[in-house]
Design a protein around this motif. Structure first.
Motif, PDB file in Angstrom:
ATOM      1  N   ARG A 143     -18.787   4.030 -34.821  1.00 11.29           N
ATOM      2  CA  ARG A 143     -20.300   4.431 -34.012  1.00 11.29           C
ATOM      3  C   ARG A 143     -20.815   5.651 -34.311  1.00 11.29           C
ATOM      4  N   ILE A 220     -27.593  -4.203 -21.727  1.00  5.19           N
ATOM      5  CA  ILE A 220     -27.258  -5.476 -22.646  1.00  5.19           C
ATOM      6  C   ILE A 220     -28.963  -6.609 -22.387  1.00  5.19           C
ATOM      7  N   LEU A 324     -29.664  -6.695 -28.164  1.00  3.65           N
ATOM      8  CA  LEU A 324     -28.864  -5.548 -28.318  1.00  3.65           C
ATOM      9  C   LEU A 324     -29.814  -4.824 -29.168  1.00  3.65           C
ATOM     10  N   THR A 325     -30.485  -2.864 -28.481  1.00  7.32           N
ATOM     11  CA  THR A 325     -30.520  -1.910 -29.083  1.00  7.32           C
ATOM     12  C   THR A 325     -29.979  -1.134 -28.898  1.00  7.32           C
ATOM     13  N   ASN A 329     -25.822  -0.359 -32.375  1.00  6.17           N
ATOM     14  CA  ASN A 329     -25.471  -1.143 -31.040  1.00  6.17           C
ATOM     15  C   ASN A 329     -23.758  -1.427 -31.350  1.00  6.17           C
ATOM     16  N   ASN A 331     -21.502  -3.174 -30.032  1.00  4.99           N
ATOM     17  CA  ASN A 331     -21.484  -4.919 -29.833  1.00  4.99           C
ATOM     18  C   ASN A 331     -22.136  -5.498 -30.660  1.00  4.99           C
ATOM     19  N   ARG A 332     -22.720  -5.257 -31.460  1.00  2.00           N
ATOM     20  CA  ARG A 332     -23.445  -6.018 -32.998  1.00  2.00           C
ATOM     21  C   ARG A 332     -22.637  -6.603 -33.538  1.00  2.00           C
TER      22      ARG A 332
END
Length: 429
Positions: A143, A220, A324-325, A329, A331-332
């Protein structure tokens, strides 16, 4: 020898138990301390993992269980980190508080890029670090960049082999080797360790299950949209003939999701049985054997299919991928894997298999676009994937344009350049 383990979820603690049972931390010749953290938005009203049903079965693996929340109170564990000038003093205080003397000899952490793990790695120095994965996120890029003082100490990444054939991208830029834990080690913890069946009295076996997340809390989607996703899942299960549906809220999701879903259940004439927030989904899979497990992109969807052989389906993948931004991110990649790998449930009850896809190539291309400067060697493979399959669904055109990777065919589509110009003009101050 003293080993200091950190966990914030019961799933994480079960993964640690599987690794210990598989001999990844050697024989028990010294102290094993488990430091637990409650990272919920309001931890004061959310039970910590060491109070969750099933934790008692894991407790004997550790000599001591301590609370990170108690140590940093009244500050929130996900927000607090030591200032640089305070690190030497606070590091000594922590070692004294935990009676570590000159240790520990090994530090075992999850989610190394963010607090509390990153905070602990900065305070507890001069020892090797083992990182264990937090589910599907292990297949995505790290990350945030790590300082050499931390990255240089990481010796390995332990992870469940949730997607066979797919190698973790996490920490690969630092040369960290990935070690997969066998499925059997994890299943032994769930099925034979007393975790399965805890906290599930009165819940129906065989009923389909909805897995909740906390997408709106992560900004999200909106709360209304998240409630809409749960309602769509419930309608799809009802259309398939379900009279009773299990709902498993996320531990950090709160009770509002279940309250709103009950209203939809009443409209559909479906009985909604809510599983306790602290009960791990994997325990439900083992004890209740749901007829179908549905959710958005939860790691538990993949564990249900991979480890327990249950039918699974996703809902809302396209919406989440769009929302998703920023593109980086974390979580992508989990959202991409779930959407590309698993069947999709519609509100009419039908199940549609995903189109055929080269999943390792897709995940590699998404990972490169998320952190292109970290993985320059992946550019050629990413360009080849985009030329062959196009940018639809999993890639943002603006990101591809910025990287110089927008396929020529996509650039030539009517209106594409104009849409890009409008997006860029809105982004400029």
């Amino acid at each position: 020898m003293t080993q200091l383990f950190y966990a914030s979820t019961l799933f994480g603690a079960m993964t640690l138990a599987a690794a210990i049972g598989d001999g990844r931390f050697g024989s028990r010749g010294g102290r094993r301390i488990l430091l637990v953290s409650n990272n919920a938005a309001i931890p004061e009203i959310t039970p910590p993992l060491d109070e969750a049903p099933g934790f008692a079965a894991l407790r004997p693996l550790f000599d001591e269980v301590r609370s990170w929340n108690d140590i940093v109170a009244p500050l929130h564990p996900s927000d607090w980190k030591a200032r640089v000038i305070e690190v030497p003093m606070l590091g000594r205080l922590l070692r004294s508080h935990l009676s570590l003397d000159d240790g520990p000899d090994e530090l075992v952490l999850e989610s190394i890029a963010v607090p509390p793990s990153r905070t602990l790695a900065g305070l507890v120095r001069d020892c090797p670090i083992t990182v264990y994965s937090d589910g599907l996120m292990s297949y995505g890029p790290t990350r945030d960049p790590l300082p050499e003082e931390i990255s240089g100490r990481i010796t390995r990444l332990l992870h469940l082999d949730l997607v066979p054939g797919l190698s973790p991208l996490l920490l690969s830029e630092y040369g960290v080797r990935a070690e997969a834990l066998p499925d059997r080690a994890f299943l032994d913890v769930v099925e034979r360790g007393g975790v399965a069946g805890q906290g599930m009295d009165g819940l129906p076996a065989g009923a389909p299950m909805i897995l909740g997340q906390y997408l709106s809390a992560l900004d999200i989607v909106t709360p209304e949209e998240e409630a809409g996703l749960h309602a769509e899942m419930l309608r799809g299960l009802a259309a398939r003939g379900a009279e009773t549906v299990l709902f498993k809220p996320h531990p950090a999701g709160g009770r509002r999701h279940a309250q709103r879903l009950r209203e939809t259940a009443g409209e559909l004439g479906v009985e909604l049985a809510v599983v306790g927030e602290a009960v791990p989904a994997e325990s439900c899979f083992a004890a209740l054997r749901p007829a179908l497990v549905t959710g958005c992109f939860s790691t538990a969807l993949v564990t249900a299919g991979r480890c327990f052989g249950l039918p699974v389906a996703t809902v809302g993948g396209e919406l989440v991928l769009e929302r998703l931004t920023p593109y980086e991110n974390s979580n992508r990649v989990p959202a991409t894997i779930a959407d590309a790998l698993l069947p999709r449930l519609s509100a009419d009850g039908s199940l549609e298999g995903p189109p055929p896809v080269d999943l390792p190539a897709l995940v590699g291309a998404v990972g490169y676009c998320m952190q292109s400067e970290v993985y320059p060697g992946m550019r050629q493979a990413t360009a080849a994937y985009l030329d062959a399959h196009g940018p639809a669904r999993y890639f943002k055109r603006q990101r591809l344009a910025a990287l110089g990777l927008l396929p020529a065919a996509a650039v030539q589509e009517p209106g594409t350049l104009e849409r890009l110009r409008r997006r860029l003009s809105r982004a400029l101050p």
